[in-house]
Enzyme design. Sequence first.
Site, PDB file in Angstrom:
ATOM      1  CG  HIS A   1      -1.817   1.208   1.288  1.00  0.00           C
ATOM      2  ND1 HIS A   1      -3.159   1.105   1.538  1.00  0.00           N
ATOM      3  CD2 HIS A   1      -1.596   2.534   1.120  1.00  0.00           C
ATOM      4  CE1 HIS A   1      -3.712   2.303   1.517  1.00  0.00           C
ATOM      5  NE2 HIS A   1      -2.773   3.206   1.276  1.00  0.00           N
TER       6      HIS A   1
ATOM      7  CG  HIS B   1      -0.730   7.154  -0.978  1.00  0.00           C
ATOM      8  ND1 HIS B   1      -1.968   7.314  -1.563  1.00  0.00           N
ATOM      9  CD2 HIS B   1      -0.948   6.488   0.176  1.00  0.00           C
ATOM     10  CE1 HIS B   1      -2.887   6.773  -0.782  1.00  0.00           C
ATOM     11  NE2 HIS B   1      -2.293   6.270   0.270  1.00  0.00           N
TER      12      HIS B   1
ATOM     13  NE  ARG C   1       0.774  12.026  -2.232  1.00  0.00           N
ATOM     14  CZ  ARG C   1      -0.217  11.571  -1.510  1.00  0.00           C
ATOM     15  NH1 ARG C   1      -1.171  10.827  -2.047  1.00  0.00           N
ATOM     16  NH2 ARG C   1      -0.307  11.845  -0.234  1.00  0.00           N
TER      17      ARG C   1
ATOM     18  CG  ASN D   1      -4.943   8.660  -3.231  1.00  0.00           C
ATOM     19  OD1 ASN D   1      -3.903   8.148  -3.618  1.00  0.00           O
ATOM     20  ND2 ASN D   1      -5.049   9.239  -2.055  1.00  0.00           N
TER      21      ASN D   1
ATOM     22  CE  LYS E   1      -8.005   2.402  -0.689  1.00  0.00           C
ATOM     23  NZ  LYS E   1      -6.774   2.856  -0.137  1.00  0.00           N
TER      24      LYS E   1
ATOM     25  CG  HIS F   1      -9.834   4.485   3.501  1.00  0.00           C
ATOM     26  ND1 HIS F   1      -8.632   5.137   3.572  1.00  0.00           N
ATOM     27  CD2 HIS F   1     -10.556   4.925   4.551  1.00  0.00           C
ATOM     28  CE1 HIS F   1      -8.631   5.943   4.632  1.00  0.00           C
ATOM     29  NE2 HIS F   1      -9.802   5.843   5.235  1.00  0.00           N
TER      30      HIS F   1
ATOM     31  CG  HIS G   1      -4.790   2.245   5.887  1.00  0.00           C
ATOM     32  ND1 HIS G   1      -6.130   2.222   6.141  1.00  0.00           N
ATOM     33  CD2 HIS G   1      -4.644   2.933   4.736  1.00  0.00           C
ATOM     34  CE1 HIS G   1      -6.759   2.868   5.186  1.00  0.00           C
ATOM     35  NE2 HIS G   1      -5.887   3.311   4.318  1.00  0.00           N
TER      36      HIS G   1
ATOM     37  CG  LEU H   1      -7.511  10.611   7.844  1.00  0.00           C
ATOM     38  CD1 LEU H   1      -8.361  11.351   6.828  1.00  0.00           C
ATOM     39  CD2 LEU H   1      -8.265  10.457   9.168  1.00  0.00           C
TER      40      LEU H   1
ATOM     41  CG  ASP I   1      -1.564   4.869   4.101  1.00  0.00           C
ATOM     42  OD1 ASP I   1      -1.615   5.306   2.934  1.00  0.00           O
ATOM     43  OD2 ASP I   1      -2.345   5.219   4.992  1.00  0.00           O
TER      44      ASP I   1
ATOM     45  CG  HIS J   1       0.162  15.276   2.079  1.00  0.00           C
ATOM     46  ND1 HIS J   1      -0.822  15.536   1.149  1.00  0.00           N
ATOM     47  CD2 HIS J   1      -0.203  14.124   2.686  1.00  0.00           C
ATOM     48  CE1 HIS J   1      -1.736  14.580   1.201  1.00  0.00           C
ATOM     49  NE2 HIS J   1      -1.382  13.710   2.115  1.00  0.00           N
TER      50      HIS J   1
HETATM   51  C1  NCD Z   1      -3.487   9.158   2.120  1.00  0.00           C
HETATM   52  C2  NCD Z   1      -3.021  10.209   1.097  1.00  0.00           C
HETATM   53  O1  NCD Z   1      -2.467  11.226   1.491  1.00  0.00           O
HETATM   54  O2  NCD Z   1      -3.187   9.970  -0.099  1.00  0.00           O
HETATM   55  N1  NCD Z   1      -3.478   9.746   3.423  1.00  0.00           N
HETATM   56  C3  NCD Z   1      -3.395   9.102   4.609  1.00  0.00           C
HETATM   57  O3  NCD Z   1      -3.534   9.731   5.650  1.00  0.00           O
HETATM   58  N2  NCD Z   1      -3.155   7.814   4.667  1.00  0.00           N
HETATM   59  C4  NCD Z   1      -4.807   8.636   1.744  1.00  0.00           C
HETATM   60  C5  NCD Z   1      -5.166   7.368   2.456  1.00  0.00           C
HETATM   61  O4  NCD Z   1      -4.580   6.302   2.206  1.00  0.00           O
HETATM   62  O5  NCD Z   1      -6.072   7.374   3.303  1.00  0.00           O
HETATM   63 ZN    ZN Z   2      -3.209   5.158   1.700  1.00  0.00          ZN
END
Ligand code: NCD
Ligand code: ZN
Length: 351
Positions: free
Chosen positions: A14, A16, A18, A42, A99, A136, A174, A219, A247, A251
């Site tokens: 899992h 991200h 970007r 996402n 997802k 999720h 998660h 989250l 996860d 950011h």
């Molecule tokens: C994730 C994100 O920033 O894309 N944020 C997070 O807090 N985990 C989105 C997600 O997986 O919930």
């Molecule tokens: Zn995530």
Amino acid sequence: MPDQLRIARPDDWHLHLRDGAALAAVLPHSARQFARAIVMPNLRPPVVRVEQALAYRRRILDALPAGAAFEPLMTLYLTDTTPPEEMRRAREAGIVAIKLYPAGATTNSDAGVTDLKRVAAVLEAAEREGVVLLVHGEVTDPEVDVFDREAVFIERHLVGLRRSFPGLKIVLEHVTTKQGADYVAEAGQNTAATLTAHHLLYNRNALFAGGMRPHWYCLPILKREEHRRALVAAATSGSGRFFLGTDSAPHASALKEHASGCAGCYTGLHALELYAQAFDGAGKLDRLEGFASFHGADFYGLPRNAGTATLRREAWTVPEVLPFGEAELKPLAGGETLAWRLVAADIGSSQ
Ligand code: NCD
Ligand code: ZN
């Protein structure tokens, strides 16, 4: 106590990554730590169609540093209007999962599913085609306390979903609560869970230690200590249905240190070291390899990796700031000292 730990090369189930400059900034970290990763869809706009997922996969491969061996495993973002036929096309294109974000549950989830009834035909098609459903698992009902949203999701939605599609492989992602870990432990062979390093290492006090700490905000949100302990017990249990999913969700630091700060912890740089710390803390380092390198591949029906990763007991300090395109990225636990360090990754002959 062993000072060195060599395990089969691990995967991140899992992640991200970007896009654009952010992708270029974080991808080398994940590619150093992991052989493969399930890449979250996402983006803005979300990755809803097979063509978009394949184009995103190409951008990831193009952004890899020379010599890196890393395989992105692609996913589609499920919406109320995903056509069921997309599941066959996904399977044919090598896309492994879809997802489910309840609409509004987390970062970039506005296009998510508003009512599970609307996606029943897609889930039936996913079950038939062997596409894995990633969930999720939080309700978005504002009446439900933010710390209870996972447990309520399981009661209100997951139990019924599981029953309606018995052949569908479901990953509750998660997992952050004892209720989540217990549910998965008892739900049978087609249900699994990923666990993040941060939910294994920290409870919700970490959000407020010495002041409000936005880099610990993700989250689902960190929970009480009793939940953290239940997650560590699940991760180190040896059960093949619990496996690693960072996860890692980068950011720009200015958007986390903000009046309405973004959710997501960045652990892509040092995930394996963080997990080693959690397993070591439980006296279960011998269980790290199964959790990090075998259980996920086995659940997805993919081959285990050929290479190895070597961790050494060697104190090092997590950098406080990393470049992130034009912005800055602050890794979780920046400035803190970790006891384990990833010192070598051998990609193996078959990759
Ligand atoms: C994730 C994100 O920033 O894309 N944020 C997070 O807090 N985990 C989105 C997600 O997986 O919930
Ligand atoms: Zn995530």
